[in-house]
Enzyme design. Structure first.
Site, PDB file in Angstrom:
ATOM      1  N   GLU A  95       0.812  -1.206   0.000  1.00  0.00           N
ATOM      2  CA  GLU A  95       0.000   0.000   0.000  1.00  0.00           C
ATOM      3  C   GLU A  95       0.845   1.254   0.000  1.00  0.00           C
ATOM      4  O   GLU A  95       1.994   1.268   0.427  1.00  0.00           O
ATOM      5  CB  GLU A  95      -0.944  -0.012   1.185  1.00  0.00           C
ATOM      6  CG  GLU A  95      -0.252  -0.228   2.481  1.00  0.00           C
ATOM      7  CD  GLU A  95      -1.232  -0.510   3.601  1.00  0.00           C
ATOM      8  OE1 GLU A  95      -2.149  -1.320   3.404  1.00  0.00           O
ATOM      9  OE2 GLU A  95      -1.077   0.088   4.651  1.00  0.00           O
ATOM     10  N   CYS A 108       3.515   8.423   0.737  1.00  0.00           N
ATOM     11  CA  CYS A 108       4.147   7.511   1.684  1.00  0.00           C
ATOM     12  C   CYS A 108       4.264   6.149   1.005  1.00  0.00           C
ATOM     13  O   CYS A 108       3.267   5.600   0.536  1.00  0.00           O
ATOM     14  CB  CYS A 108       3.246   7.450   2.914  1.00  0.00           C
ATOM     15  SG  CYS A 108       3.758   6.274   4.136  1.00  0.00           S
ATOM     16  N   CYS A 115       6.447  -6.824   7.653  1.00  0.00           N
ATOM     17  CA  CYS A 115       7.630  -6.283   8.330  1.00  0.00           C
ATOM     18  C   CYS A 115       8.018  -7.227   9.455  1.00  0.00           C
ATOM     19  O   CYS A 115       7.161  -7.846  10.072  1.00  0.00           O
ATOM     20  CB  CYS A 115       7.310  -4.900   8.892  1.00  0.00           C
ATOM     21  SG  CYS A 115       8.718  -4.092   9.692  1.00  0.00           S
ATOM     22  N   CYS A 119       6.729  -3.688  15.841  1.00  0.00           N
ATOM     23  CA  CYS A 119       6.462  -2.576  16.764  1.00  0.00           C
ATOM     24  C   CYS A 119       5.016  -2.750  17.259  1.00  0.00           C
ATOM     25  O   CYS A 119       4.128  -3.105  16.469  1.00  0.00           O
ATOM     26  CB  CYS A 119       6.634  -1.239  16.051  1.00  0.00           C
ATOM     27  SG  CYS A 119       8.310  -1.029  15.382  1.00  0.00           S
ATOM     28  N   CYS A 122       2.057  -1.045  15.335  1.00  0.00           N
ATOM     29  CA  CYS A 122       2.119  -0.933  13.882  1.00  0.00           C
ATOM     30  C   CYS A 122       1.488  -2.159  13.235  1.00  0.00           C
ATOM     31  O   CYS A 122       1.872  -3.296  13.517  1.00  0.00           O
ATOM     32  CB  CYS A 122       3.564  -0.770  13.432  1.00  0.00           C
ATOM     33  SG  CYS A 122       3.709  -0.653  11.651  1.00  0.00           S
ATOM     34  N   GLY A 182       6.986  -1.869   6.087  1.00  0.00           N
ATOM     35  CA  GLY A 182       8.356  -2.364   6.012  1.00  0.00           C
ATOM     36  C   GLY A 182       9.372  -1.481   6.702  1.00  0.00           C
ATOM     37  O   GLY A 182       9.100  -0.331   7.043  1.00  0.00           O
ATOM     38  N   GLU A 183      10.551  -2.056   6.900  1.00  0.00           N
ATOM     39  CA  GLU A 183      11.672  -1.316   7.487  1.00  0.00           C
ATOM     40  C   GLU A 183      12.673  -1.068   6.356  1.00  0.00           C
ATOM     41  O   GLU A 183      13.299  -2.008   5.846  1.00  0.00           O
ATOM     42  CB  GLU A 183      12.292  -2.150   8.622  1.00  0.00           C
ATOM     43  CG  GLU A 183      13.655  -1.691   9.085  1.00  0.00           C
ATOM     44  CD  GLU A 183      13.754  -0.205   9.433  1.00  0.00           C
ATOM     45  OE1 GLU A 183      12.863   0.318  10.109  1.00  0.00           O
ATOM     46  OE2 GLU A 183      14.725   0.438   8.995  1.00  0.00           O
ATOM     47  N   SER A 214      12.593   6.554   6.846  1.00  0.00           N
ATOM     48  CA  SER A 214      12.261   6.438   8.273  1.00  0.00           C
ATOM     49  C   SER A 214      12.631   5.042   8.769  1.00  0.00           C
ATOM     50  O   SER A 214      12.228   4.042   8.181  1.00  0.00           O
ATOM     51  CB  SER A 214      10.762   6.684   8.449  1.00  0.00           C
ATOM     52  OG  SER A 214      10.397   6.531   9.800  1.00  0.00           O
ATOM     53  N   SER A 237      12.414   6.503  14.328  1.00  0.00           N
ATOM     54  CA  SER A 237      11.218   6.313  15.146  1.00  0.00           C
ATOM     55  C   SER A 237      11.663   6.021  16.571  1.00  0.00           C
ATOM     56  O   SER A 237      12.136   4.927  16.859  1.00  0.00           O
ATOM     57  CB  SER A 237      10.396   5.144  14.598  1.00  0.00           C
ATOM     58  OG  SER A 237      10.001   5.448  13.278  1.00  0.00           O
ATOM     59  N   LEU A 238      11.520   6.996  17.440  1.00  0.00           N
ATOM     60  CA  LEU A 238      12.018   6.849  18.816  1.00  0.00           C
ATOM     61  C   LEU A 238      10.887   6.365  19.734  1.00  0.00           C
ATOM     62  O   LEU A 238      10.996   5.336  20.389  1.00  0.00           O
ATOM     63  CB  LEU A 238      12.592   8.196  19.279  1.00  0.00           C
ATOM     64  CG  LEU A 238      13.355   8.197  20.590  1.00  0.00           C
ATOM     65  CD1 LEU A 238      14.538   7.239  20.569  1.00  0.00           C
ATOM     66  CD2 LEU A 238      13.840   9.617  20.916  1.00  0.00           C
ATOM     67  N   HIS A 239       9.838   7.132  19.825  1.00  0.00           N
ATOM     68  CA  HIS A 239       8.596   6.760  20.519  1.00  0.00           C
ATOM     69  C   HIS A 239       8.672   6.600  22.029  1.00  0.00           C
ATOM     70  O   HIS A 239       7.630   6.505  22.689  1.00  0.00           O
ATOM     71  CB  HIS A 239       7.983   5.479  19.938  1.00  0.00           C
ATOM     72  CG  HIS A 239       7.733   5.525  18.469  1.00  0.00           C
ATOM     73  ND1 HIS A 239       7.244   6.633  17.820  1.00  0.00           N
ATOM     74  CD2 HIS A 239       7.912   4.581  17.493  1.00  0.00           C
ATOM     75  CE1 HIS A 239       7.135   6.378  16.533  1.00  0.00           C
ATOM     76  NE2 HIS A 239       7.532   5.154  16.308  1.00  0.00           N
ATOM     77  N   CYS A 356       0.296   2.730   8.782  1.00  0.00           N
ATOM     78  CA  CYS A 356       0.889   1.706   7.912  1.00  0.00           C
ATOM     79  C   CYS A 356       0.266   0.338   8.065  1.00  0.00           C
ATOM     80  O   CYS A 356       0.026  -0.136   9.146  1.00  0.00           O
ATOM     81  CB  CYS A 356       2.365   1.493   8.148  1.00  0.00           C
ATOM     82  SG  CYS A 356       3.178   2.421   9.332  1.00  0.00           S
TER      83      CYS A 356
HETATM   84  N1  SAH Z   1       9.822   0.931   9.701  1.00  0.00           N
HETATM   85  C1  SAH Z   1       9.976   2.342   9.574  1.00  0.00           C
HETATM   86  C2  SAH Z   1       8.987   2.976   8.588  1.00  0.00           C
HETATM   87  C3  SAH Z   1       7.548   2.552   8.667  1.00  0.00           C
HETATM   88  S1  SAH Z   1       6.546   3.196   9.953  1.00  0.00           S
HETATM   89  C4  SAH Z   1       9.905   3.005  10.922  1.00  0.00           C
HETATM   90  O1  SAH Z   1       9.595   2.334  11.895  1.00  0.00           O
HETATM   91  O2  SAH Z   1      10.214   4.181  11.009  1.00  0.00           O
HETATM   92  C5  SAH Z   1       6.473   4.927   9.782  1.00  0.00           C
HETATM   93  C6  SAH Z   1       6.138   5.640  11.076  1.00  0.00           C
HETATM   94  O3  SAH Z   1       4.749   5.431  11.448  1.00  0.00           O
HETATM   95  C7  SAH Z   1       6.966   5.140  12.261  1.00  0.00           C
HETATM   96  O4  SAH Z   1       7.393   6.227  13.029  1.00  0.00           O
HETATM   97  C8  SAH Z   1       5.964   4.268  12.980  1.00  0.00           C
HETATM   98  O5  SAH Z   1       6.344   4.026  14.297  1.00  0.00           O
HETATM   99  C9  SAH Z   1       4.682   5.065  12.807  1.00  0.00           C
HETATM  100  N2  SAH Z   1       3.465   4.308  13.076  1.00  0.00           N
HETATM  101  C10 SAH Z   1       3.197   3.027  12.791  1.00  0.00           C
HETATM  102  N3  SAH Z   1       1.969   2.675  13.193  1.00  0.00           N
HETATM  103  C11 SAH Z   1       1.428   3.773  13.745  1.00  0.00           C
HETATM  104  C12 SAH Z   1       0.183   4.054  14.369  1.00  0.00           C
HETATM  105  N4  SAH Z   1      -0.746   3.110  14.506  1.00  0.00           N
HETATM  106  N5  SAH Z   1      -0.037   5.310  14.817  1.00  0.00           N
HETATM  107  C13 SAH Z   1       0.922   6.260  14.703  1.00  0.00           C
HETATM  108  N6  SAH Z   1       2.105   6.066  14.136  1.00  0.00           N
HETATM  109  C14 SAH Z   1       2.379   4.827  13.669  1.00  0.00           C
END
Ligand code: SAH
Length: 367
Positions: A95, A108, A115, A119, A122, A182-183, A214, A237-239, A356
């Site tokens: 997608e 995007c 993946c 996470c 995700c 994906g990563e 990212s 992506s730190l979070h 995603c």
């Molecule tokens: N694998 C890469 C790129 C894909 S995700 C990465 O982790 O960066 C792109 C961004 O969307 C990341 O920051 C991810 O943590 C965030 N993301 C994924 N699912 C999400 C959700 N349900 N709500 C908010 N952000 C989300």
């Protein structure tokens, strides 16, 4: 791409065309016509490039695949975010999301089917990785967007008659973010090749600073990128500001914990002089409290960077919630007051499951 799979037209760098033409017995000057056909006229098949004689089109068609990804579904939200579910030749689905903003289209794109990083919030990781996308499939997502944009902006005959000298802009996204399924650093070579094709003047010609990778924190990928001398943007992506919390949200943290990640980001900055953007998804009560903001400030205080806050987009299988606006704004305010260049992403495209992997997940589950 496996060695047995055919060459894909959109997976070749512009500079690869001349030698390839020679190999196929095609005069090398034809490479320019091929590139114009592919990236200026957005040809969807070899037979559409009529500047080439029929016999050359036939040779190309026999050796190099030029076939758009199949548009399986298109969903548009009220705020004009469009999500495309695309079908690959082997039936896998990927997608891509188109987000219009301030006269520019941001797209995007995905780099893998599924993946492996799992996470917690995700949707892409819920079924693991099926396979890497080829460079042609990554670029193909942008070509699908160009085709859609071209159809949407097709100037009417009246427009052209009224403004004979007016040049209509080529339909292409202004920004690409590699934030779909994906990563990206788990498919490094194909991903970088695709971005080089998107960036190339004879390719799609999108400026390097409008191409953002990212990563969830794959340290070897960050290091490799810092040695490339490319101008692409990098987001991490730190979070979460502590290992305890990040371990729960991003299993990758157990392999590459925060201290190592931040040290690598510092080296990246020192080497490239480019600011990294840290993505921080805000999850109600879990990581959106004043104490988390304080820890984040402490963590990033010696690293010139940007911060992008993203309110969680709720997904099935994760019971976290999106914080209320007031909490998000107060988190934003705290970071700005501490001197950080911080943005709060407006969540858009809710009705189309624009987080995603959500659309692919729905179709797998058969909803
Ligand atoms: N694998 C890469 C790129 C894909 S995700 C990465 O982790 O960066 C792109 C961004 O969307 C990341 O920051 C991810 O943590 C965030 N993301 C994924 N699912 C999400 C959700 N349900 N709500 C908010 N952000 C989300």
């Amino acid at each position: 791409m496996t060695p047995s799979s055919p060459l894909e037209a959109w997976g070749l760098l512009p500079d690869e065309w001349k030698p390839l033409c020679t190999e196929l017995g095609i005069p090398p000057y034809r490479a320019t016509q091929i590139l114009t056909g592919l990236y200026q006229n957005f040809a969807q098949s070899w037979q559409e490039i009529t500047t080439l004689p029929k016999e050359l089109r036939d040779i190309l068609a026999a050796h190099i695949l030029l076939q758009p990804l199949e548009v399986v579904t298109t969903q548009a939200s009220e705020d004009h975010v469009t999500k495309l579910l695309l079908g690959c030749t082997d039936g896998e689905r990927i997608e891509t999301v188109l987000i219009p903003s301030k006269g520019r289209m941001t797209q995007c794109i995905s780099t893998q089917v599924g993946c492996n990083f799992k996470c917690a919030f995700c949707a892409s990781g819920q079924y693991g990785r099926v396979r890497n996308l080829t460079a042609g499939e990554i670029v193909g997502q942008v070509m699908a967007a160009c085709a859609l944009m071209r159809n949407a902006q097709q100037p009417s005959e009246q427009d052209t008659a009224n403004q004979p000298g007016k040049k209509f802009e080529l339909p292409r996204p202004g920004n690409i973010v590699v934030m779909g399924m994906g990563e990206p650093f788990d498919n490094y070579d194909n991903m970088i090749k695709a971005l080089k094709i998107l960036n190339h003047q004879k390719g799609i010609n999108i400026g390097a600073r409008h191409l953002t990778i990212s990563t969830c924190g794959v340290i070897p990928g960050i290091q490799r990128l810092s040695d490339e001398g490319l101008q692409f943007e990098l987001s991490v992506s730190l979070h979460a500001p502590t290992d305890e919390l990040r371990n729960k949200l991003l299993p990758v943290n157990k392999r590459w914990p925060i201290a190592e990640l931040i040290a690598t980001c510092k080296q990246y900055f020192e080497k490239t002089n480019r600011l990294i953007t840290f993505e921080y998804t805000l999850i109600k009560k879990l990581n959106d409290q004043p104490e988390h903001a304080a820890q984040l400030i402490q963590l990033l205080r010696q690293l010139p960077c940007k911060i992008n806050l993203i309110p969680l987009s709720p997904v099935e299988g994760f019971d976290g919630e999106r914080p209320d606006d007031r909490t998000s704004l107060s988190f934003l305010d705290t970071l700005i007051k501490a001197g950080f260049n911080t943005t709060l992403r407006k969540s858009r495209g809710k009705e189309v499951d624009a987080a995603c992997g959500q659309l692919r997940l729905r179709t797998i589950k058969g909803e």
